[in-house]
Design a protein around this motif. Structure first.
Motif, PDB file in Angstrom:
ATOM      1  N   ASN A 176      40.251  41.733  -9.973  1.00 63.87           N
ATOM      2  CA  ASN A 176      39.541  40.650 -10.662  1.00 63.87           C
ATOM      3  C   ASN A 176      38.128  40.491 -10.101  1.00 63.87           C
ATOM      4  O   ASN A 176      37.145  40.439 -10.840  1.00 63.87           O
ATOM      5  CB  ASN A 176      40.325  39.345 -10.508  1.00 63.87           C
ATOM      6  CG  ASN A 176      39.653  38.185 -11.206  1.00 63.87           C
ATOM      7  OD1 ASN A 176      39.593  38.127 -12.430  1.00 63.87           O
ATOM      8  ND2 ASN A 176      39.145  37.241 -10.430  1.00 63.87           N
ATOM      9  N   ALA A 177      38.023  40.432  -8.776  1.00 65.44           N
ATOM     10  CA  ALA A 177      36.717  40.263  -8.138  1.00 65.44           C
ATOM     11  C   ALA A 177      35.819  41.462  -8.402  1.00 65.44           C
ATOM     12  O   ALA A 177      34.611  41.315  -8.629  1.00 65.44           O
ATOM     13  CB  ALA A 177      36.896  40.051  -6.631  1.00 65.44           C
ATOM     14  N   ALA A 178      36.393  42.667  -8.389  1.00 70.37           N
ATOM     15  CA  ALA A 178      35.600  43.882  -8.624  1.00 70.37           C
ATOM     16  C   ALA A 178      35.035  43.897 -10.041  1.00 70.37           C
ATOM     17  O   ALA A 178      33.858  44.248 -10.249  1.00 70.37           O
ATOM     18  CB  ALA A 178      36.461  45.120  -8.386  1.00 70.37           C
ATOM     19  N   LEU A 179      35.851  43.492 -11.015  1.00 72.46           N
ATOM     20  CA  LEU A 179      35.390  43.480 -12.408  1.00 72.46           C
ATOM     21  C   LEU A 179      34.260  42.470 -12.608  1.00 72.46           C
ATOM     22  O   LEU A 179      33.233  42.777 -13.226  1.00 72.46           O
ATOM     23  CB  LEU A 179      36.558  43.152 -13.342  1.00 72.46           C
ATOM     24  CG  LEU A 179      37.614  44.251 -13.512  1.00 72.46           C
ATOM     25  CD1 LEU A 179      38.835  43.724 -14.239  1.00 72.46           C
ATOM     26  CD2 LEU A 179      37.028  45.455 -14.256  1.00 72.46           C
ATOM     27  N   TRP A 180      34.430  41.258 -12.057  1.00 68.32           N
ATOM     28  CA  TRP A 180      33.403  40.239 -12.257  1.00 68.32           C
ATOM     29  C   TRP A 180      32.153  40.537 -11.441  1.00 68.32           C
ATOM     30  O   TRP A 180      31.041  40.210 -11.853  1.00 68.32           O
ATOM     31  CB  TRP A 180      33.956  38.854 -11.918  1.00 68.32           C
ATOM     32  CG  TRP A 180      34.895  38.339 -12.961  1.00 68.32           C
ATOM     33  CD1 TRP A 180      36.237  38.143 -12.843  1.00 68.32           C
ATOM     34  CD2 TRP A 180      34.559  37.981 -14.305  1.00 68.32           C
ATOM     35  NE1 TRP A 180      36.759  37.692 -14.016  1.00 68.32           N
ATOM     36  CE2 TRP A 180      35.748  37.584 -14.937  1.00 68.32           C
ATOM     37  CE3 TRP A 180      33.376  37.977 -15.032  1.00 68.32           C
ATOM     38  CZ2 TRP A 180      35.784  37.163 -16.267  1.00 68.32           C
ATOM     39  CZ3 TRP A 180      33.400  37.557 -16.368  1.00 68.32           C
ATOM     40  CH2 TRP A 180      34.593  37.157 -16.966  1.00 68.32           C
ATOM     41  N   THR A 181      32.310  41.175 -10.287  1.00 63.80           N
ATOM     42  CA  THR A 181      31.134  41.588  -9.521  1.00 63.80           C
ATOM     43  C   THR A 181      30.336  42.624 -10.304  1.00 63.80           C
ATOM     44  O   THR A 181      29.099  42.543 -10.397  1.00 63.80           O
ATOM     45  CB  THR A 181      31.545  42.174  -8.157  1.00 63.80           C
ATOM     46  OG1 THR A 181      32.256  41.183  -7.406  1.00 63.80           O
ATOM     47  CG2 THR A 181      30.317  42.603  -7.357  1.00 63.80           C
ATOM     48  N   THR A 182      31.045  43.595 -10.883  1.00 58.63           N
ATOM     49  CA  THR A 182      30.388  44.622 -11.690  1.00 58.63           C
ATOM     50  C   THR A 182      29.667  44.000 -12.877  1.00 58.63           C
ATOM     51  O   THR A 182      28.513  44.349 -13.176  1.00 58.63           O
ATOM     52  CB  THR A 182      31.423  45.652 -12.191  1.00 58.63           C
ATOM     53  OG1 THR A 182      32.096  46.228 -11.064  1.00 58.63           O
ATOM     54  CG2 THR A 182      30.759  46.744 -13.001  1.00 58.63           C
TER      55      THR A 182
END
Length: 239
Positions: A176-182
């Protein structure tokens, strides 16, 4: 053609996946809440974080509305409904002391939200200023969540036992964090990529601890409902 495809992937596919995962994580404590409702007792389930989730979802839903971003707005708008359900259901089962804390927390939160609304309407004359108000508010709420995983990580290091880290949900946190960071980086939106970048680091740190200190059975007093709720509260980053 390739550059256009990359842009579509980063600005549409990635946030759509992030929205689905965010909504799934918001909904993850519902099963535990329903179990508590059926048994007519909370047990180890702590309802206080649900009240914080109400504010978290409202803040990010408003941020998405101001920015006209459906990927931020949609999961958080639905998250408000889920969080309110969890608060109202668990409130009826809580002790009077816990009810008093929930009342105080909700009244304080809505007083702050009202103040943010006044500032947005009468003091923030530009879109950038309005996004700044709600973006900063979202980051502050997110930082409150970060206190929980930090304490859990300290316990894991102290006991050399990662049983308090639920690996599947920790992996979901990381994804989740990786997707929103991207997505935040692709949109050059620091209000999204900064808190989620921190959340990504925390999730990776928890996964590393789980590998270094394998989980051993915890005492029987730790209930499945409490463990599920604890993992839900540790959702890193926002939206």
């Amino acid at each position: 053609m390739g550059e256009h495809s990359d842009n579509v992937f980063l600005t549409s596919v990635v946030p759509a996946l992030g929205a689905v995962i965010s909504l799934a994580m918001y909904a993850s404590p519902v099963q535990a809440v329903l179990a508590a409702q059926r048994s007519r007792q909370l047990g180890d389930l702590n309802p206080i974080p649900f009240a914080i989730t109400v504010t978290n979802t409202i803040v990010w839903a408003v941020y998405g509305l101001i920015k006209h971003d459906p990927y931020v707005t949609a999961p958080n708008a639905m998250g408000v409904v889920v969080a309110v359900f969890c608060v109202l259901t668990s409130f009826s089962l809580a002790s009077e002391q816990v009810r008093d804390r929930i009342r105080l927390l909700l009244c304080t939160e809505f007083a702050i939200l009202s103040l943010l609304g006044v500032l947005t309407s009468f003091s923030a004359g530009t879109l950038k200023a309005q996004l700044g108000i709600w973006g900063m508010a979202g980051n502050v709420v997110t930082l409150i969540y970060y206190a929980a995983p930090l304490s859990t990580m300290a316990e894991v290091i102290r006991t050399r036992n990662s049983a308090s880290i639920l690996l599947p949900l920790c992996i979901m946190n990381m994804l989740n964090a990786a997707l929103w960071t991207t997505y935040g980086v692709a949109m050059a939106d620091g209000y999204i990529y900064v808190p989620n970048g921190i959340g990504l680091v925390l999730s990776l740190a928890q996964l590393a601890l789980a590998l270094v200190f394998p989980a051993r059975p915890k005492p029987a007093s730790s209930s499945p409902a409490a463990a599920l709720h604890e993992a839900r509260v540790f959702k890193a980053g926002a939206p």
